[in-house]
Design a protein around this motif. Sequence first.
Motif, short mmCIF file in Angstrom:
data_model
loop_
_atom_site.label_atom_id
_atom_site.label_comp_id
_atom_site.label_asym_id
_atom_site.label_seq_id
_atom_site.Cartn_x
_atom_site.Cartn_y
_atom_site.Cartn_z
N GLY A 259 -10.65 -24.21 -5.28
CA GLY A 259 -10.30 -25.79 -5.34
C GLY A 259 -10.59 -26.68 -4.13
N GLU B 42 -7.31 -27.48 2.03
CA GLU B 42 -6.99 -26.67 0.72
C GLU B 42 -6.72 -28.30 -0.34
OE1 GLU B 42 -6.65 -25.08 -1.50
OE2 GLU B 42 -5.02 -23.70 -1.13
N ASP B 43 -6.80 -28.16 -1.48
CA ASP B 43 -6.89 -28.85 -2.39
C ASP B 43 -5.24 -29.43 -2.65
OD1 ASP B 43 -6.50 -26.61 -3.71
OD2 ASP B 43 -7.32 -27.07 -5.63
MN MN Z 1 -7.14 -22.82 -4.48
#
Ligand code: MN
Length: 196
Positions: free
Chosen positions: A46, A110-111
């Motif tokens: 992600g 991170e998303d």
């Molecule tokens: Mn992830």
Amino acid sequence: IPDHYEDALESVLIPHGVIMDRVEKLAKLIVQEATGPLVVCCVLKGGHQFFADLVNYIKKNVTRGGKTVPLSLEFIKVKSYSGETSGEVKLSLTEEECQEFQGKNILIVEDIIDTGKTMVQLLQKLKQYSPESVKVASLLIKKTPLSNGYIPEYVGFAIPNAFVVGYALDYNEYFRDLDHICVINDHGKMKYAIKN
Ligand code: MN
Ligand code: PRP
Ligand code: MG
């Protein structure tokens, strides 16, 4: 919106242009606050789009005569959303690769922070390798009663408690190929459900 997702989405929550403006601002802030070379660590899958755009904006900042900071790039795969409440995270890096973190300034990219479980466990793991510092940049943080209270150093947007997809965020691996961050609808959940 690609044709294949047209009927699967409730709404566009954050248009691509708005995301990019925010990522550019975060890039500037990160460079300003950097005290030395950074190991920028992408949390797959992600995080990959945010990571790519963030690194690009950091490079552009340098090109425009701003403060420069050397970057090295790292990639980790972490597993969560497994439905388990405890379950330790598993890193895809070897022991040798993790030893490289010693004494470094790490920026984890991170998303989304949802419950916060993934990030808290990842931070715990990384700190065992004695980095100089660890900071986290998350494009999104979800306002949810399931949150463990973790808040990253750099946040793009705080979003309501909805299932969002796009800009590399997935539903059953779909919707990563969508530029905007959108809310999926019930039809979409059915259309892209796991089929056995
Ligand atoms: Mn992830
Ligand atoms: C998602 C997301 C974060 C994590 C957030 O990853 O990308 O990494 O879950 O959830 P949490 O805060 O509740 O722990 P996922 O495990 O779906 O893997 P992916 O990035 O490969 O889609
Ligand atoms: Mg996922």
